[in-house]
Scaffold this motif. Structure first.
Motif, short mmCIF file in Angstrom:
data_model
loop_
_atom_site.label_atom_id
_atom_site.label_comp_id
_atom_site.label_asym_id
_atom_site.label_seq_id
_atom_site.Cartn_x
_atom_site.Cartn_y
_atom_site.Cartn_z
N LEU A 289 -34.03 4.75 -21.28
CA LEU A 289 -34.72 5.87 -21.60
C LEU A 289 -34.13 7.05 -21.55
N PRO A 290 -34.63 8.18 -22.46
CA PRO A 290 -33.93 9.32 -22.45
C PRO A 290 -33.86 10.30 -21.27
N ASP A 291 -34.97 10.30 -20.61
CA ASP A 291 -35.31 11.12 -19.39
C ASP A 291 -36.31 10.63 -18.56
N ILE A 292 -36.87 11.31 -17.65
CA ILE A 292 -37.87 11.19 -16.72
C ILE A 292 -39.18 11.16 -17.52
N THR A 293 -39.37 11.99 -18.50
CA THR A 293 -40.56 12.13 -19.32
C THR A 293 -40.94 10.81 -19.97
N ALA A 294 -40.26 9.81 -19.96
CA ALA A 294 -40.37 8.63 -20.44
C ALA A 294 -41.12 7.56 -19.42
N VAL A 295 -41.23 8.12 -18.31
CA VAL A 295 -42.03 7.54 -17.20
C VAL A 295 -43.14 7.89 -16.56
N ASP A 296 -44.01 7.13 -16.61
CA ASP A 296 -45.38 7.38 -16.50
C ASP A 296 -45.86 7.64 -14.86
N ALA A 297 -45.43 7.22 -13.91
CA ALA A 297 -45.79 7.21 -12.67
C ALA A 297 -44.56 7.04 -11.73
N ARG A 334 -53.10 11.56 -8.63
CA ARG A 334 -53.30 10.55 -9.34
C ARG A 334 -54.01 10.96 -10.70
N THR A 335 -54.64 11.81 -11.02
CA THR A 335 -55.12 12.56 -12.12
C THR A 335 -54.06 13.46 -12.90
N GLY A 336 -53.12 13.53 -12.25
CA GLY A 336 -52.00 14.52 -12.78
C GLY A 336 -51.02 14.09 -13.84
N ALA A 337 -50.22 14.86 -14.43
CA ALA A 337 -49.25 14.37 -15.42
C ALA A 337 -48.39 13.59 -14.92
N THR A 338 -47.82 13.72 -13.65
CA THR A 338 -46.81 12.87 -13.27
C THR A 338 -47.14 12.09 -11.86
N PRO A 339 -48.08 11.15 -11.89
CA PRO A 339 -48.68 10.65 -10.43
C PRO A 339 -47.47 10.34 -9.68
N VAL A 340 -47.40 10.54 -8.06
CA VAL A 340 -46.57 9.98 -7.37
C VAL A 340 -47.39 9.52 -6.29
N ASN A 341 -46.78 8.21 -5.78
CA ASN A 341 -47.33 7.42 -4.78
C ASN A 341 -49.04 7.16 -4.87
N PRO A 342 -49.51 6.72 -5.98
CA PRO A 342 -50.79 6.53 -6.22
C PRO A 342 -51.66 5.90 -5.04
N GLY A 343 -50.92 4.81 -4.59
CA GLY A 343 -51.51 4.22 -3.55
C GLY A 343 -51.40 4.61 -2.03
N GLN A 371 -53.68 -4.22 -12.06
CA GLN A 371 -54.36 -4.63 -10.98
C GLN A 371 -54.13 -4.13 -9.52
N ALA A 372 -54.30 -2.70 -9.95
CA ALA A 372 -54.04 -1.92 -8.71
C ALA A 372 -55.41 -1.40 -8.20
N GLY A 373 -56.42 -2.03 -8.52
CA GLY A 373 -57.86 -1.89 -8.02
C GLY A 373 -58.10 -0.38 -8.07
N ALA A 374 -58.74 0.36 -6.77
CA ALA A 374 -59.37 1.78 -6.70
C ALA A 374 -58.25 2.64 -7.12
N CYS A 375 -56.89 2.41 -6.96
CA CYS A 375 -55.78 3.15 -7.02
C CYS A 375 -55.23 3.29 -8.55
N GLN A 376 -55.70 2.22 -9.36
CA GLN A 376 -55.25 2.16 -10.96
C GLN A 376 -55.14 3.36 -11.71
N LEU A 377 -54.03 3.42 -12.24
CA LEU A 377 -53.59 4.39 -13.15
C LEU A 377 -54.29 4.19 -14.31
N PRO A 378 -54.49 4.95 -15.39
CA PRO A 378 -54.87 4.79 -16.97
C PRO A 378 -53.86 4.25 -17.77
N GLY A 379 -53.57 3.06 -17.66
CA GLY A 379 -52.50 2.36 -18.42
C GLY A 379 -51.07 2.81 -18.52
N PRO A 380 -50.42 2.93 -17.42
CA PRO A 380 -48.96 3.06 -17.31
C PRO A 380 -48.18 2.17 -18.03
#
Length: 405
Positions: A289-297, A334-343, A371-380
């Motif tokens: 990966l080129p940098d951290i922007t390639a990571v979704d959460a 959870r709804t931000g650009a770089t979600p941290v610890n969504p659970g 399969q993260a249930g109510a903690c699920q992010l949109p398609g990481p």
């Protein structure tokens, strides 16, 4: 390296109060892990166990032997226990990956387990102090780790300025995220708005800038994963059809035990912990990966709010010393650009020390397969973990991606 499945016990359960020990804890998490991965004990070639403080809290060592003790089907299966304080689970994962990458085995059970509610809180805090340089640092307090991370907060404040309100905001967010996590320790705990402020009654001081809600709690629990090689999937079409994720990159660095030594070594560096930053860069490079922007959460180590504050800038979400920007902008929600610890992270979910690194990977896996249930992010498509032991003495980072990616 593929994650085929995994499981976590309910971190709200007090196993000591229930009259249960490591045997029941390990047996339970193995049962649910095998069920989730849809494989049997005969498929497991090797077992790796993460545990930090078994002897201190329960008198029980040699926990590599516990799976065979409670599951006779594992009698004769090679198993090893790994200890690196709060990074013990990640070390077990790295050892299992090495076994699979070498071709010695094709399927590994990796589990982390800790029982911490066997003694009063003060004694538990003293036991945890064994992960510092015993007899050399934090000699004037029983609250070793709150004092250590308060000292890290002071160092950030000295270098960059630090408003404690941002630490309280991290806690409030992680507790809120944990509300929808059915395995989180704090999901039903009661708080008031003042619980996340500088109110000395609702949120009493603990050490330095840190207050009660800035600290993770003593937790009983276990988490486990099934890791398999490409060859295993090629030979097991039924397993290949199961939704799985892939560990595409990893980083692992170790430095000396004392916090003062670490801070002195970084005195002229932009990052307070350069080796933590290098761990992340190692993982990204190995993942291609080129940098951290390639990571979704991100799943990060918030044993204290200050450790998440450290994680944010060391991951590269912000520039060094500017973690507050990601908090202020709600980028880490959870709804931000770089979600941290969504659970809910360690503060919300709980922190059974030996299980934490594995729990992070399990939550990343669940997010990636939807399969993260109510903690699920949109398609990481890719998630990074950052797990530390001690005052960042041992640091591990993994990149986990969807199988298609």
């Amino acid at each position: 390296m593929h994650i085929l499945g995994g499981a976590q016990t309910d971190f709200a359960v007090n196993w000591q109060r229930a009259g249960l020990g490591f045997d029941a804890l390990v047996s339970t998490v193995i049962e649910h892990t095998l069920d989730d991965a849809r494989i049997g004990p005969a498929d497991i070639g090797v077992i790796h166990v993460g545990n930090a403080f078994g002897q201190l809290f329960t008198g029980q060592g040699q926990l590599g032997g516990m799976p065979a003790t409670v599951w006779p089907e594992f009698w004769g299966t090679p198993a090893t226990r790994h200890e690196a304080a709060c990074a013990s689970g990640s070390m077990a994962v790295l050892a299992a990956m090495s076994d699979l990458e070498s071709g010695r085995y094709d399927c590994a059970l990796v589990l982390g387990a800790e029982l911490e509610k066997t003694v009063p809180g003060g004694q538990a805090a003293r036991y945890m102090g064994a992960a510092a340089w015993a007899g050399h640092e934090a000699q004037d307090t029983d609250l070793v780790w709150p004092s250590m991370f308060a000292a890290i907060a002071d160092e950030y404040d000295r270098r960059y300025g630090l408003d404690p309100a941002y630490l309280h905001a991290i806690s409030e967010l992680n507790i809120a995220n944990a509300r929808s996590n059915p395995a989180a320790q704090t999901r039903e705990w009661s708080y008031t708005p003042e619980s996340f402020t500088a109110d000395d009654t609702a949120n009493p001081p603990v050490a330095g800038m840190l207050r009660r809600q800035d600290c993770s709690q003593m937790t009983d629990g276990a988490a486990a994963l099934i890791l398999v090689s490409d060859r295993f999937l090629n030979e097991h079409s039924d397993s290949r059809a199961i939704a799985h994720s892939v560990i595409t990159g990893w980083g692992h660095r170790t430095v000396g035990l004392p916090l003062d030594q670490k801070l002195a070594a970084s005195a002229t560096e932009p990052y307070v912990f350069p080796h933590v930053r290098r761990t992340v860069l190692d993982a990204l490079a190995r993942a291609g990966l080129p940098d951290i922007t390639a990571v979704d959460a991100f799943e990060v180590h918030d044993c204290f709010t200050m450790s998440e504050y450290v994680a944010i800038d060391h991951l590269g979400i912000t520039a060094p010393g500017e973690s507050w920007k990601a908090i202020d902008s709600a980028a880490i929600s959870r709804t931000g650009a770089t979600p941290v610890n969504p659970g809910g992270g360690l503060i919300g979910i709980g922190h059974p020390v030996g299980a934490t690194g594995i729990r992070m990977l399990l939550d990343a896996h669940k997010q990636l397969i939807g399969q993260a249930g109510a903690c699920q992010l949109p398609g990481p498509g890719a998630i990074a973990t950052l797990n530390i032991g001690g005052s960042t003495t041992t640091t591990a980072s993994f990149i986990v991606a969807t199988a298609a990616g």
